[in-house]
Write a protein that holds these residues in place. Structure first.
Motif, PDB file in Angstrom:
ATOM      1  N   ARG A 128       0.853  -1.194   0.000  1.00  0.00           N
ATOM      2  CA  ARG A 128       0.000   0.000   0.000  1.00  0.00           C
ATOM      3  C   ARG A 128       0.884   1.239   0.000  1.00  0.00           C
ATOM      4  O   ARG A 128       1.809   1.362   0.816  1.00  0.00           O
ATOM      5  CB  ARG A 128      -0.915   0.001   1.228  1.00  0.00           C
ATOM      6  CG  ARG A 128      -1.803  -1.230   1.299  1.00  0.00           C
ATOM      7  CD  ARG A 128      -2.421  -1.386   2.673  1.00  0.00           C
ATOM      8  NE  ARG A 128      -3.344  -0.304   2.988  1.00  0.00           N
ATOM      9  CZ  ARG A 128      -3.286   0.441   4.086  1.00  0.00           C
ATOM     10  NH1 ARG A 128      -2.337   0.239   4.984  1.00  0.00           N
ATOM     11  NH2 ARG A 128      -4.185   1.377   4.307  1.00  0.00           N
ATOM     12  N   VAL A 129       0.578   2.161  -0.901  1.00  0.00           N
ATOM     13  CA  VAL A 129       1.403   3.365  -1.021  1.00  0.00           C
ATOM     14  C   VAL A 129       0.518   4.593  -1.199  1.00  0.00           C
ATOM     15  O   VAL A 129      -0.660   4.499  -1.555  1.00  0.00           O
ATOM     16  CB  VAL A 129       2.384   3.277  -2.218  1.00  0.00           C
ATOM     17  CG1 VAL A 129       3.366   2.132  -2.036  1.00  0.00           C
ATOM     18  CG2 VAL A 129       1.628   3.147  -3.538  1.00  0.00           C
ATOM     19  N   THR A 130       1.133   5.727  -0.974  1.00  0.00           N
ATOM     20  CA  THR A 130       0.525   7.000  -1.310  1.00  0.00           C
ATOM     21  C   THR A 130       1.594   7.853  -1.965  1.00  0.00           C
ATOM     22  O   THR A 130       2.798   7.609  -1.784  1.00  0.00           O
ATOM     23  CB  THR A 130      -0.048   7.710  -0.071  1.00  0.00           C
ATOM     24  OG1 THR A 130      -0.755   8.897  -0.486  1.00  0.00           O
ATOM     25  CG2 THR A 130       1.050   8.115   0.908  1.00  0.00           C
ATOM     26  N   GLY A 131       1.173   8.821  -2.763  1.00  0.00           N
ATOM     27  CA  GLY A 131       2.163   9.652  -3.421  1.00  0.00           C
ATOM     28  C   GLY A 131       1.537  10.657  -4.361  1.00  0.00           C
ATOM     29  O   GLY A 131       0.312  10.774  -4.466  1.00  0.00           O
ATOM     30  N   LEU A 132       2.422  11.378  -5.061  1.00  0.00           N
ATOM     31  CA  LEU A 132       2.007  12.450  -5.961  1.00  0.00           C
ATOM     32  C   LEU A 132       2.167  11.987  -7.398  1.00  0.00           C
ATOM     33  O   LEU A 132       3.258  11.589  -7.814  1.00  0.00           O
ATOM     34  CB  LEU A 132       2.849  13.697  -5.710  1.00  0.00           C
ATOM     35  CG  LEU A 132       2.484  14.938  -6.519  1.00  0.00           C
ATOM     36  CD1 LEU A 132       1.083  15.414  -6.163  1.00  0.00           C
ATOM     37  CD2 LEU A 132       3.506  16.043  -6.276  1.00  0.00           C
ATOM     38  N   CYS A 133       1.071  12.052  -8.147  1.00  0.00           N
ATOM     39  CA  CYS A 133       1.047  11.635  -9.547  1.00  0.00           C
ATOM     40  C   CYS A 133       1.145  12.863 -10.446  1.00  0.00           C
ATOM     41  O   CYS A 133       0.352  13.801 -10.315  1.00  0.00           O
ATOM     42  CB  CYS A 133      -0.246  10.871  -9.835  1.00  0.00           C
ATOM     43  SG  CYS A 133      -0.475  10.471 -11.563  1.00  0.00           S
ATOM     44  N   PHE A 134       2.110  12.857 -11.363  1.00  0.00           N
ATOM     45  CA  PHE A 134       2.278  13.984 -12.276  1.00  0.00           C
ATOM     46  C   PHE A 134       1.545  13.775 -13.598  1.00  0.00           C
ATOM     47  O   PHE A 134       1.499  14.674 -14.431  1.00  0.00           O
ATOM     48  CB  PHE A 134       3.767  14.229 -12.544  1.00  0.00           C
ATOM     49  CG  PHE A 134       4.525  14.668 -11.328  1.00  0.00           C
ATOM     50  CD1 PHE A 134       4.258  15.880 -10.732  1.00  0.00           C
ATOM     51  CD2 PHE A 134       5.489  13.851 -10.768  1.00  0.00           C
ATOM     52  CE1 PHE A 134       4.946  16.285  -9.603  1.00  0.00           C
ATOM     53  CE2 PHE A 134       6.194  14.248  -9.649  1.00  0.00           C
ATOM     54  CZ  PHE A 134       5.919  15.466  -9.060  1.00  0.00           C
ATOM     55  N   GLY A 135       0.992  12.587 -13.802  1.00  0.00           N
ATOM     56  CA  GLY A 135       0.223  12.330 -15.014  1.00  0.00           C
ATOM     57  C   GLY A 135      -1.253  12.281 -14.699  1.00  0.00           C
ATOM     58  O   GLY A 135      -1.776  13.107 -13.949  1.00  0.00           O
ATOM     59  N   HIS A 136      -1.943  11.285 -15.271  1.00  0.00           N
ATOM     60  CA  HIS A 136      -3.376  11.134 -15.035  1.00  0.00           C
ATOM     61  C   HIS A 136      -3.586  10.404 -13.703  1.00  0.00           C
ATOM     62  O   HIS A 136      -3.330   9.207 -13.587  1.00  0.00           O
ATOM     63  CB  HIS A 136      -4.025  10.354 -16.179  1.00  0.00           C
ATOM     64  CG  HIS A 136      -4.106  11.126 -17.457  1.00  0.00           C
ATOM     65  ND1 HIS A 136      -5.074  12.085 -17.691  1.00  0.00           N
ATOM     66  CD2 HIS A 136      -3.321  11.097 -18.563  1.00  0.00           C
ATOM     67  CE1 HIS A 136      -4.899  12.600 -18.893  1.00  0.00           C
ATOM     68  NE2 HIS A 136      -3.838  12.030 -19.443  1.00  0.00           N
ATOM     69  N   GLY A 137      -4.075  11.138 -12.705  1.00  0.00           N
ATOM     70  CA  GLY A 137      -4.299  10.558 -11.386  1.00  0.00           C
ATOM     71  C   GLY A 137      -5.760  10.352 -11.045  1.00  0.00           C
ATOM     72  O   GLY A 137      -6.083   9.577 -10.142  1.00  0.00           O
ATOM     73  N   TYR A 138      -6.661  11.021 -11.759  1.00  0.00           N
ATOM     74  CA  TYR A 138      -8.098  10.820 -11.558  1.00  0.00           C
ATOM     75  C   TYR A 138      -8.495   9.590 -12.371  1.00  0.00           C
ATOM     76  O   TYR A 138      -9.095   9.685 -13.444  1.00  0.00           O
ATOM     77  CB  TYR A 138      -8.879  12.023 -12.071  1.00  0.00           C
ATOM     78  CG  TYR A 138      -8.927  13.248 -11.175  1.00  0.00           C
ATOM     79  CD1 TYR A 138      -7.895  13.568 -10.309  1.00  0.00           C
ATOM     80  CD2 TYR A 138     -10.010  14.118 -11.230  1.00  0.00           C
ATOM     81  CE1 TYR A 138      -7.936  14.701  -9.520  1.00  0.00           C
ATOM     82  CE2 TYR A 138     -10.073  15.256 -10.447  1.00  0.00           C
ATOM     83  CZ  TYR A 138      -9.023  15.551  -9.597  1.00  0.00           C
ATOM     84  OH  TYR A 138      -9.074  16.682  -8.816  1.00  0.00           O
ATOM     85  N   ALA A 139      -8.168   8.413 -11.870  1.00  0.00           N
ATOM     86  CA  ALA A 139      -8.329   7.212 -12.679  1.00  0.00           C
ATOM     87  C   ALA A 139      -8.381   5.976 -11.791  1.00  0.00           C
ATOM     88  O   ALA A 139      -8.073   6.022 -10.603  1.00  0.00           O
ATOM     89  CB  ALA A 139      -7.170   7.104 -13.666  1.00  0.00           C
ATOM     90  N   ASP A 140      -8.772   4.856 -12.394  1.00  0.00           N
ATOM     91  CA  ASP A 140      -8.775   3.581 -11.679  1.00  0.00           C
ATOM     92  C   ASP A 140      -7.355   3.117 -11.377  1.00  0.00           C
ATOM     93  O   ASP A 140      -7.095   2.494 -10.340  1.00  0.00           O
ATOM     94  CB  ASP A 140      -9.497   2.514 -12.502  1.00  0.00           C
ATOM     95  CG  ASP A 140     -10.995   2.771 -12.622  1.00  0.00           C
ATOM     96  OD1 ASP A 140     -11.608   3.149 -11.598  1.00  0.00           O
ATOM     97  OD2 ASP A 140     -11.538   2.599 -13.720  1.00  0.00           O
TER      98      ASP A 140
END
Length: 304
Positions: free
Chosen positions: A77-89
């Protein structure tokens, strides 16, 4: 998989079906369980000259890793910052932008805590000296409500929360603020040693006026605004721009130390991330409306 996209400035947001991406070198493929909605991302939709990927904070389970990844394996399990498409499955995270979610914390906890908490903690680090008085604008926001708690936990002599609506005052005081002020008030009370500002624009003038001589304003908003040099000179005041992305790129050891402090304070109960409302991925437009209207008390979260 589904992801949220838009085709022109201002939206509308819509769901589209696209293939699940494959992780490249140094990337994690994450099955998203919670996605944070932030004002900077909302402003990309309303202000960017052309459509951009809706990225940002997310948390979930690693399902695949790219070449060279050493810190994470599928199933973690991770958390982090997405620089691309993050509003996604599913979304891709660069390994340095990811951190483990400890036992006892949910994906929603992680999204509400880590990125917003890093901004709050970093801005506080840029401003504070032990025992000083703090004023925090947007004190009921995803970042602001954590900054209030962190300033109190780290020994601020006085914590003032500035809010746009009197209905938010009780919430901010429940987090540890000694008092609250409204943006439109003629005075923001006794001067403070530093201001953490997440609003910018016209609020910069009263924020500077709230500083005592020698005080510091830390600006971390995407709202812009102009400050007159005279307003700094007359009170020997200073303004510092704070950007978390720069810390993540250039000071990874500091970035990681701050993450560890956030989780430690969460697990011992001294830091309490608050979620205002949770929305399904297909209701991303409704989540953006909450942020745009500044109605939220704490974090707004999407669920795929």
């Amino acid at each position: 998989m589904r992801r949220v996209r838009y085709e022109s400035t201002g939206g509308p947001l819509f769901l589209e079906e696209v293939p699940v991406p494959a992780p490249g070198p140094g990337e994690l493929l994450v099955r998203c369980e919670a996605i944070g909605v932030t004002l900077p991302v909302v402003r990309k939709v309303t202000e960017a000259a052309e459509p951009v990927p809706l990225g940002g904070e997310l948390a979930g389970e690693v399902v695949a890793v790219g070449a060279g990844v050493t810190r994470f394996r599928p199933g973690e399990r991770v958390t982090g910052l997405c620089f691309g498409h993050g509003y996604a499955d599913f979304a891709l995270l660069h390994e340095p932008m990811a951190s483990s979610v400890p036992d006892g914390a949910s994906a929603v906890d992680a999204v509400a805590l880590v990125r917003s908490g890093l901004v709050a903690l970093g801005a506080l680090e840029a401003a504070r000296q032990p025992g000083e008085a703090a004023l925090i604008t947007a004190a009921a926001s995803g970042v602001g409500h954590l900054a209030v708690q962190l300033a109190r936990a780290r020994g601020a002599s006085r914590v003032v929360g500035a809010v746009s609506d009197p209905a938010k005052a009780d919430f901010v005081r429940s987090l540890g603020a000694d008092t609250t002020v409204l943006y439109g008030d003629g005075s923001w009370g006794d001067p403070v040693d530093y201001v953490l500002d997440a609003v910018g624009g016209e609020l910069l003038t009263p924020a500077l006026a709230a500083l005592s001589p020698g005080g510091r304003l830390i600006a971390y908003s995407s709202g812009g605004g102009t400050i007159r040099a005279y307003d700094l000179l007359v009170g020997a005041k200073s303004v510092t721009g704070f950007q978390m992305a720069r810390i993540a790129r250039e000071r990874p050891e500091l970035y990681e130390r701050w993450r560890q402090e956030l989780w430690r304070r969460f697990l011992d109960g001294t830091l309490r991330p608050v979620v205002h409302e949770e929305f399904a991925l297909e209701d991303a437009a409704k989540a953006h409306e909450v942020i745009e209207s500044r109605r939220n008390l704490g974090k707004v979260v999407l669920h795929p």
